[in-house]
Design a protein around this motif. Sequence first.
Motif, PDB file in Angstrom:
ATOM      1  N   ARG A   1       0.843  -1.192   0.000  1.00  0.00           N
ATOM      2  CA  ARG A   1       0.000   0.000   0.000  1.00  0.00           C
ATOM      3  C   ARG A   1       0.882   1.247   0.000  1.00  0.00           C
ATOM      4  O   ARG A   1       1.990   1.232   0.528  1.00  0.00           O
ATOM      5  N   ASP A   2       0.365   2.306  -0.609  1.00  0.00           N
ATOM      6  CA  ASP A   2       1.010   3.609  -0.595  1.00  0.00           C
ATOM      7  C   ASP A   2       0.005   4.564   0.035  1.00  0.00           C
ATOM      8  O   ASP A   2      -0.951   4.993  -0.618  1.00  0.00           O
ATOM      9  N   ASN A   3       0.201   4.866   1.295  1.00  0.00           N
ATOM     10  CA  ASN A   3      -0.765   5.694   2.014  1.00  0.00           C
ATOM     11  C   ASN A   3      -0.844   7.104   1.449  1.00  0.00           C
ATOM     12  O   ASN A   3      -1.916   7.722   1.465  1.00  0.00           O
ATOM     13  N   ALA A   4       0.274   7.607   0.941  1.00  0.00           N
ATOM     14  CA  ALA A   4       0.276   8.957   0.380  1.00  0.00           C
ATOM     15  C   ALA A   4      -0.633   9.042  -0.855  1.00  0.00           C
ATOM     16  O   ALA A   4      -1.250  10.072  -1.106  1.00  0.00           O
ATOM     17  N   LYS A   5      -0.698   7.948  -1.611  1.00  0.00           N
ATOM     18  CA  LYS A   5      -1.541   7.907  -2.804  1.00  0.00           C
ATOM     19  C   LYS A   5      -2.898   7.272  -2.524  1.00  0.00           C
ATOM     20  O   LYS A   5      -3.727   7.166  -3.422  1.00  0.00           O
ATOM     21  N   ASN A   6      -3.083   6.828  -1.274  1.00  0.00           N
ATOM     22  CA  ASN A   6      -4.328   6.152  -0.892  1.00  0.00           C
ATOM     23  C   ASN A   6      -4.648   5.001  -1.846  1.00  0.00           C
ATOM     24  O   ASN A   6      -5.779   4.844  -2.323  1.00  0.00           O
ATOM     25  N   THR A   7      -3.635   4.211  -2.106  1.00  0.00           N
ATOM     26  CA  THR A   7      -3.736   3.144  -3.106  1.00  0.00           C
ATOM     27  C   THR A   7      -3.098   1.864  -2.575  1.00  0.00           C
ATOM     28  O   THR A   7      -2.083   1.916  -1.875  1.00  0.00           O
ATOM     29  N   VAL A   8      -3.718   0.754  -2.915  1.00  0.00           N
ATOM     30  CA  VAL A   8      -3.183  -0.560  -2.600  1.00  0.00           C
ATOM     31  C   VAL A   8      -2.849  -1.251  -3.921  1.00  0.00           C
ATOM     32  O   VAL A   8      -3.586  -1.101  -4.903  1.00  0.00           O
ATOM     33  N   TYR A   9      -1.769  -2.001  -3.927  1.00  0.00           N
ATOM     34  CA  TYR A   9      -1.294  -2.642  -5.139  1.00  0.00           C
ATOM     35  C   TYR A   9      -1.249  -4.155  -4.981  1.00  0.00           C
ATOM     36  O   TYR A   9      -1.122  -4.684  -3.872  1.00  0.00           O
ATOM     37  N   LEU A  10      -1.326  -4.822  -6.100  1.00  0.00           N
ATOM     38  CA  LEU A  10      -1.063  -6.252  -6.156  1.00  0.00           C
ATOM     39  C   LEU A  10      -0.113  -6.479  -7.323  1.00  0.00           C
ATOM     40  O   LEU A  10      -0.519  -6.393  -8.485  1.00  0.00           O
ATOM     41  N   GLU A  11       1.138  -6.735  -6.990  1.00  0.00           N
ATOM     42  CA  GLU A  11       2.144  -7.033  -7.994  1.00  0.00           C
ATOM     43  C   GLU A  11       2.083  -8.518  -8.286  1.00  0.00           C
ATOM     44  O   GLU A  11       2.201  -9.342  -7.369  1.00  0.00           O
ATOM     45  N   MET A  12       1.856  -8.855  -9.556  1.00  0.00           N
ATOM     46  CA  MET A  12       1.686 -10.253  -9.932  1.00  0.00           C
ATOM     47  C   MET A  12       2.775 -10.642 -10.912  1.00  0.00           C
ATOM     48  O   MET A  12       2.865 -10.057 -12.008  1.00  0.00           O
ATOM     49  N   ASN A  13       3.596 -11.596 -10.525  1.00  0.00           N
ATOM     50  CA  ASN A  13       4.692 -12.080 -11.358  1.00  0.00           C
ATOM     51  C   ASN A  13       4.495 -13.548 -11.686  1.00  0.00           C
ATOM     52  O   ASN A  13       3.711 -14.243 -11.028  1.00  0.00           O
ATOM     53  N   SER A  14       5.232 -14.012 -12.670  1.00  0.00           N
ATOM     54  CA  SER A  14       5.171 -15.420 -13.086  1.00  0.00           C
ATOM     55  C   SER A  14       3.726 -15.864 -13.268  1.00  0.00           C
ATOM     56  O   SER A  14       3.311 -16.913 -12.765  1.00  0.00           O
ATOM     57  N   LEU A  15       2.987 -15.076 -13.973  1.00  0.00           N
ATOM     58  CA  LEU A  15       1.563 -15.354 -14.131  1.00  0.00           C
ATOM     59  C   LEU A  15       1.315 -16.646 -14.900  1.00  0.00           C
ATOM     60  O   LEU A  15       2.074 -16.998 -15.810  1.00  0.00           O
ATOM     61  N   LYS A  16       0.253 -17.324 -14.505  1.00  0.00           N
ATOM     62  CA  LYS A  16      -0.137 -18.584 -15.106  1.00  0.00           C
ATOM     63  C   LYS A  16      -1.542 -18.445 -15.694  1.00  0.00           C
ATOM     64  O   LYS A  16      -2.324 -17.606 -15.234  1.00  0.00           O
ATOM     65  N   PRO A  17      -1.883 -19.263 -16.664  1.00  0.00           N
ATOM     66  CA  PRO A  17      -3.247 -19.200 -17.216  1.00  0.00           C
ATOM     67  C   PRO A  17      -4.326 -19.340 -16.147  1.00  0.00           C
ATOM     68  O   PRO A  17      -5.396 -18.731 -16.257  1.00  0.00           O
ATOM     69  N   GLU A  18      -4.047 -20.128 -15.116  1.00  0.00           N
ATOM     70  CA  GLU A  18      -5.040 -20.307 -14.048  1.00  0.00           C
ATOM     71  C   GLU A  18      -5.217 -19.079 -13.170  1.00  0.00           C
ATOM     72  O   GLU A  18      -6.098 -19.051 -12.310  1.00  0.00           O
ATOM     73  N   ASP A  19      -4.399 -18.044 -13.385  1.00  0.00           N
ATOM     74  CA  ASP A  19      -4.603 -16.778 -12.677  1.00  0.00           C
ATOM     75  C   ASP A  19      -5.648 -15.912 -13.373  1.00  0.00           C
ATOM     76  O   ASP A  19      -6.015 -14.847 -12.853  1.00  0.00           O
ATOM     77  N   THR A  20      -6.105 -16.332 -14.528  1.00  0.00           N
ATOM     78  CA  THR A  20      -7.116 -15.576 -15.259  1.00  0.00           C
ATOM     79  C   THR A  20      -8.398 -15.467 -14.441  1.00  0.00           C
ATOM     80  O   THR A  20      -8.943 -16.465 -13.979  1.00  0.00           O
ATOM     81  N   ALA A  21      -8.851 -14.238 -14.241  1.00  0.00           N
ATOM     82  CA  ALA A  21     -10.036 -13.978 -13.425  1.00  0.00           C
ATOM     83  C   ALA A  21     -10.314 -12.484 -13.407  1.00  0.00           C
ATOM     84  O   ALA A  21      -9.491 -11.683 -13.871  1.00  0.00           O
ATOM     85  N   VAL A  22     -11.438 -12.127 -12.841  1.00  0.00           N
ATOM     86  CA  VAL A  22     -11.696 -10.726 -12.478  1.00  0.00           C
ATOM     87  C   VAL A  22     -11.168 -10.539 -11.060  1.00  0.00           C
ATOM     88  O   VAL A  22     -11.512 -11.321 -10.161  1.00  0.00           O
ATOM     89  N   TYR A  23     -10.336  -9.546 -10.892  1.00  0.00           N
ATOM     90  CA  TYR A  23      -9.719  -9.281  -9.600  1.00  0.00           C
ATOM     91  C   TYR A  23     -10.405  -8.095  -8.933  1.00  0.00           C
ATOM     92  O   TYR A  23     -10.615  -7.050  -9.564  1.00  0.00           O
ATOM     93  N   TYR A  24     -10.738  -8.295  -7.664  1.00  0.00           N
ATOM     94  CA  TYR A  24     -11.423  -7.275  -6.878  1.00  0.00           C
ATOM     95  C   TYR A  24     -10.589  -6.893  -5.661  1.00  0.00           C
ATOM     96  O   TYR A  24      -9.991  -7.756  -5.022  1.00  0.00           O
ATOM     97  N   CYS A  25     -10.583  -5.620  -5.349  1.00  0.00           N
ATOM     98  CA  CYS A  25     -10.017  -5.223  -4.063  1.00  0.00           C
ATOM     99  C   CYS A  25     -11.178  -4.940  -3.109  1.00  0.00           C
ATOM    100  O   CYS A  25     -12.300  -4.644  -3.541  1.00  0.00           O
ATOM    101  N   ALA A  26     -10.885  -5.051  -1.832  1.00  0.00           N
ATOM    102  CA  ALA A  26     -11.909  -4.877  -0.818  1.00  0.00           C
ATOM    103  C   ALA A  26     -11.288  -4.305   0.449  1.00  0.00           C
ATOM    104  O   ALA A  26     -10.101  -4.516   0.714  1.00  0.00           O
TER     105      ALA A  26
END
Length: 121
Positions: free
Chosen positions: A70-95
């Motif tokens: 998270r970057d509190n100054a930007k009020n933003t949360v991140y998800l860095e995704m590496n080595s992606l696989k076909p099974e990672d295919t989806a709609v991603y939601y933050c909550a």
Amino acid sequence: QVSLVESGGGLVQAGGSLRLSCAGSGSSLSTYIMGWFRQVPGKEREFVSRLMFTGPYYSESVKGRFTISRDNAKNTVYLEMNSLKPEDTAVYYCAASRGTYSGGRLKYEYWGQGTQVTVSS
């Protein structure tokens, strides 16, 4: 009250990387436990990661490949995704969660609209 907007999804080849962003407005995300989930049509929503005040947690399927931050100054949360696989295919939601529990599970009061991630083989 907080509004969440995800971005950064797209089409990537297997082995590639993407960084998802979750921008908050209306309230500071620093006071919430933030989570990432994903859902494939016809399947239940799946937990991916959450950022507790004590540190990050990951599902076994993404551990070692994804990083939540998270970057509190930007009020933003991140998800860095590496080595992606076909099974990672989806709609991603933050909550966002105030830290309350329902039925023994962390309750998330606010959800974004989702961003599509497609990983081609």
